[in-house]
Write an enzyme that holds these catalytic residues in place. Structure first.
Site, PDB file in Angstrom:
ATOM      1  N   LYS A 149      34.354  61.414   0.182  1.00  0.00           N
ATOM      2  CA  LYS A 149      34.278  60.262  -0.698  1.00  0.00           C
ATOM      3  C   LYS A 149      33.373  60.611  -1.886  1.00  0.00           C
ATOM      4  O   LYS A 149      32.607  61.569  -1.768  1.00  0.00           O
ATOM      5  CB  LYS A 149      33.779  59.016   0.056  1.00  0.00           C
ATOM      6  CG  LYS A 149      32.632  59.281   0.999  1.00  0.00           C
ATOM      7  CD  LYS A 149      31.275  58.773   0.663  1.00  0.00           C
ATOM      8  CE  LYS A 149      30.674  58.972  -0.664  1.00  0.00           C
ATOM      9  NZ  LYS A 149      29.240  59.263  -0.678  1.00  0.00           N
ATOM     10  N   HIS A 179      31.580  59.834   6.590  1.00  0.00           N
ATOM     11  CA  HIS A 179      30.782  60.264   7.736  1.00  0.00           C
ATOM     12  C   HIS A 179      30.200  59.099   8.531  1.00  0.00           C
ATOM     13  O   HIS A 179      29.837  59.254   9.683  1.00  0.00           O
ATOM     14  CB  HIS A 179      29.704  61.286   7.326  1.00  0.00           C
ATOM     15  CG  HIS A 179      28.488  60.701   6.677  1.00  0.00           C
ATOM     16  ND1 HIS A 179      28.453  60.339   5.350  1.00  0.00           N
ATOM     17  CD2 HIS A 179      27.249  60.424   7.153  1.00  0.00           C
ATOM     18  CE1 HIS A 179      27.251  59.874   5.060  1.00  0.00           C
ATOM     19  NE2 HIS A 179      26.498  59.918   6.139  1.00  0.00           N
ATOM     20  N   LYS A 183      29.305  58.392  13.000  1.00  0.00           N
ATOM     21  CA  LYS A 183      27.964  58.137  13.561  1.00  0.00           C
ATOM     22  C   LYS A 183      28.111  57.444  14.917  1.00  0.00           C
ATOM     23  O   LYS A 183      28.883  56.488  15.054  1.00  0.00           O
ATOM     24  CB  LYS A 183      27.157  57.223  12.629  1.00  0.00           C
ATOM     25  CG  LYS A 183      26.602  57.940  11.401  1.00  0.00           C
ATOM     26  CD  LYS A 183      25.782  56.959  10.569  1.00  0.00           C
ATOM     27  CE  LYS A 183      25.402  57.540   9.229  1.00  0.00           C
ATOM     28  NZ  LYS A 183      24.181  58.308   9.207  1.00  0.00           N
ATOM     29  N   HIS A 241      31.008  53.520   2.901  1.00  0.00           N
ATOM     30  CA  HIS A 241      30.202  53.299   4.111  1.00  0.00           C
ATOM     31  C   HIS A 241      30.006  51.808   4.445  1.00  0.00           C
ATOM     32  O   HIS A 241      30.179  51.394   5.586  1.00  0.00           O
ATOM     33  CB  HIS A 241      28.814  53.937   3.962  1.00  0.00           C
ATOM     34  CG  HIS A 241      28.837  55.390   3.574  1.00  0.00           C
ATOM     35  ND1 HIS A 241      29.871  56.233   3.905  1.00  0.00           N
ATOM     36  CD2 HIS A 241      27.945  56.154   2.887  1.00  0.00           C
ATOM     37  CE1 HIS A 241      29.596  57.452   3.450  1.00  0.00           C
ATOM     38  NE2 HIS A 241      28.459  57.429   2.822  1.00  0.00           N
ATOM     39  N   LYS A 331      18.552  52.867  -3.387  1.00  0.00           N
ATOM     40  CA  LYS A 331      17.671  54.025  -3.267  1.00  0.00           C
ATOM     41  C   LYS A 331      16.264  53.597  -3.679  1.00  0.00           C
ATOM     42  O   LYS A 331      16.096  52.623  -4.412  1.00  0.00           O
ATOM     43  CB  LYS A 331      18.183  55.150  -4.158  1.00  0.00           C
ATOM     44  CG  LYS A 331      19.575  55.657  -3.692  1.00  0.00           C
ATOM     45  CD  LYS A 331      19.801  57.093  -4.014  1.00  0.00           C
ATOM     46  CE  LYS A 331      21.173  57.578  -3.599  1.00  0.00           C
ATOM     47  NZ  LYS A 331      21.266  58.084  -2.224  1.00  0.00           N
TER      48      LYS A 331
HETATM   49  C1  BG6 Z   1      26.245  59.793   1.177  1.00  0.00           C
HETATM   50  C2  BG6 Z   1      25.815  59.357  -0.192  1.00  0.00           C
HETATM   51  O1  BG6 Z   1      27.599  59.541   1.383  1.00  0.00           O
HETATM   52  O2  BG6 Z   1      25.492  59.066   2.145  1.00  0.00           O
HETATM   53  C3  BG6 Z   1      24.326  59.566  -0.383  1.00  0.00           C
HETATM   54  O3  BG6 Z   1      26.527  60.128  -1.147  1.00  0.00           O
HETATM   55  C4  BG6 Z   1      23.542  58.911   0.718  1.00  0.00           C
HETATM   56  O4  BG6 Z   1      23.907  59.068  -1.649  1.00  0.00           O
HETATM   57  C5  BG6 Z   1      24.105  59.292   2.072  1.00  0.00           C
HETATM   58  O5  BG6 Z   1      22.203  59.334   0.588  1.00  0.00           O
HETATM   59  C6  BG6 Z   1      23.461  58.484   3.177  1.00  0.00           C
HETATM   60  O6  BG6 Z   1      23.910  58.943   4.403  1.00  0.00           O
HETATM   61  P1  BG6 Z   1      23.064  58.707   5.712  1.00  0.00           P
HETATM   62  O7  BG6 Z   1      23.882  59.317   6.810  1.00  0.00           O
HETATM   63  O8  BG6 Z   1      21.749  59.384   5.510  1.00  0.00           O
HETATM   64  O9  BG6 Z   1      22.916  57.224   5.834  1.00  0.00           O
END
Ligand code: BG6
Length: 494
Positions: A149, A179, A183, A241, A331
């Protein structure tokens, strides 16, 4: 080792962060668990001009840390790395030149099955697919392509990318990866909802007042300014996500856990989301940018890109009609936390003399995705004493107390699914269309209306004031478990 078909995993963007921090460690873990096919190799493509040794060393330090986490001794670590590194091959190649693909063709001749993993900047994806297709590298029906993505940058580009892919590939060969679906705690939402009869009767508009999904990160954009500045929080996290989390919470029970059934139920949710009216975007969506973002490396000093986004959405169906789903992501927040809070309706009548704020505190079911993966049920008890006073308490299931063993990482789970050809946890093209249709009006509005107040939130805060206003207009507050509740003016725990 299992005896799956010999396979070459071809990684485009093998010199990038994703390959170093996620893909190779996950493959190494699968290797240690003897889950990779017997005849497996990894062909890394990039244009750093590295030697094979430099390429291997690029991963070694990371992998060694990894082995230490598994409590492997020096000797075992060294041996394992040596065996694993035999799988690795580096090829210096310019993805944008069609002639590079003849070279690739030559490399792949010896394998019956190849997986192309596009771990590159999103704008390269369409080009690479075209080159692979023209070079007939998809003609083998065993070949698969994995796409990270964001899949496109809006509805139009996502549809165009789908058209390009389906010119050369069958949908079953395409693995759009998110991803979050790999999880453990995200998959556990399915177990919680559909492996128990306790919650389902309450899981609807009759008992739930609102749903909140927060994915906060303490880090900023780090070294990813170049990608992030063209993307922003909506494209980077919400379209993918956060929408996956929303779908898992709102979906109807699937009949069984097979790809199309599971995906259909997830996509039904996206189809039910009430469109955000073009002329009322600010009533439903808030954006923010942290102070200091414009000074980050490879970020435009006048950037209008959002590093925070909050949305209010409604799922128009029998189960959820008129129940708001509040989503926020950002962020440089006070802490890293991803959690979903289902807030139940307040009691219909206050039986007990009400004097403290706890009296009106509704029940909550909190699903904490990370860190401290857990599920918390918050309810009221009588505080011991001669007066009748209610007090909220938590009943808490913590993953690592029950399951101290190491979890597979999201990438480990998903890479194994790709190798085994199981597409259940991957994203179908119609899901992309539905998700982009929801956020494209917001993207268009934000593109047209330059924010006048950027940068508008400071590091370590919960985003711009407008985010609180979005939810407070409805008489509600953002909720988080533990101390952060106090940050939000919610009833503190003792
Ligand atoms: C990624 C984003 O898909 O997911 C990032 O591009 C983000 O910006 C990350 O930091 C967060 O993933 P996780 O698994 O740490 O929640």
């Amino acid at each position: 080792m299992n005896d799956l078909m010999p396979t070459i995993l071809v990684i485009f963007g093998a010199g990038g962060d994703l390959t170093k921090h996620k893909i190779i460690p996950a493959l190494y873990d699968l290797f240690l668990d003897q889950k990779l096919p017997q005849d497996f190799s990894i062909l890394g493509l990039d244009h750093q001009g590295w030697t094979q040794e430099e390429f291997n060393n690029h991963f070694k330090e990371n992998i060694n840390d990894f082995s230490r986490q598994r409590k492997m001794n020096e000797k075992k670590t060294e041996e394992s790395w040596r065996t694993f590194s035999i799988f690795l091959k580096y090829l210096n190649l310019d993805f944008l030149k069609p002639e590079s693909y003849a070279l690739l063709h030559e490399e792949l001749k010896r394998s019956p099955k190849y997986i192309f993993y596009l771990a590159t900047a999103p704008f390269l994806v369409k080009n690479i697919i075209n080159c692979l297709g023209e070079a007939k590298l998809f003609s083998n029906k065993e070949s698969r392509v994995v796409i990270e993505k964001p899949f496109g940058k809006d509805l139009k580009s996502s549809n165009e990318l789908n058209e390009t892919l389906t010119r050369f590939l069958d949908e079953s060969q395409i693995y759009r990866i998110d991803h979050y679906l790999g999880k453990e705690t995200v998959q556990n939402i399915l177990a919680l909802r559909f492996g128990n009869s306790l919650f389902e009767p309450l899981w609807n508009r009759n008992y739930i007042d609102n749903v909140q999904i927060t994915v906060a990160e303490e880090i900023g954009v780090e070294s990813r300014g170049n990608y992030y500045d063209k993307s922003g929080a909506l494209r980077d996290m919400v379209e993918n996500h956060l929408f996956q989390l929303l779908c898992l919470i709102a979906m109807e029970p699937p009949v069984d856990f097979i790809k199309n059934e599971f995906q259909n139920k997830m996509i039904d949710v996206l189809h039910s989301i009430r469109p955000i009216p073009k002329d009322q975007v600010s009533n439903f969506a808030v954006r923010g940018q942290y102070i200091g973002y414009r000074e980050e490396v490879r970020v435009d000093p006048n950037s209008k890109t959002e590093t925070f986004a909050a949305l209010k959405l409604y799922v128009d169906n029998w189960r959820w009609q008129d129940i708001p789903f509040y989503l926020r992501v950002g962020k440089k927040m006070p802490k890293q936390v991803a959690e979903i809070s289902l807030q139940f309706r307040s009691v219909p009548h206050q039986t007990f003399p009400g004097k403290t704020c706890e009296m009106s505190m509704p029940n909550n079911l909190i699903i904490r995705i990370q860190p401290e993966e857990s599920i918390i049920l918050r309810f009221q008890v009588k505080r011991p004493g001669t007066h009748f006073e209610l007090h909220p308490v938590d009943m808490r299931f913590c993953y690592n107390e029950y399951f101290p063993e190491k979890f597979p990482s999201a990438y480990e789970t998903l890479l194994l699914d790709i190798i085994n050809g199981d597409g259940t946890l991957f994203v179908r093209s119609d899901r992309e269309t539905a998700a982009w249709s929801i956020i494209t009006p917001v993207l268009d509005d934000w593109e047209k209306n330059i924010p006048s107040d950027f940068s508008n939130y400071s590091e370590g805060s919960w985003g711009p004031i407008a985010s609180d206003e979005l939810i407070e207009r409805d008489g509600r507050k953002w909720l988080l478990t533990s101390s952060s509740m106090e940050d939000h003016g919610a009833c503190p725990l003792p």
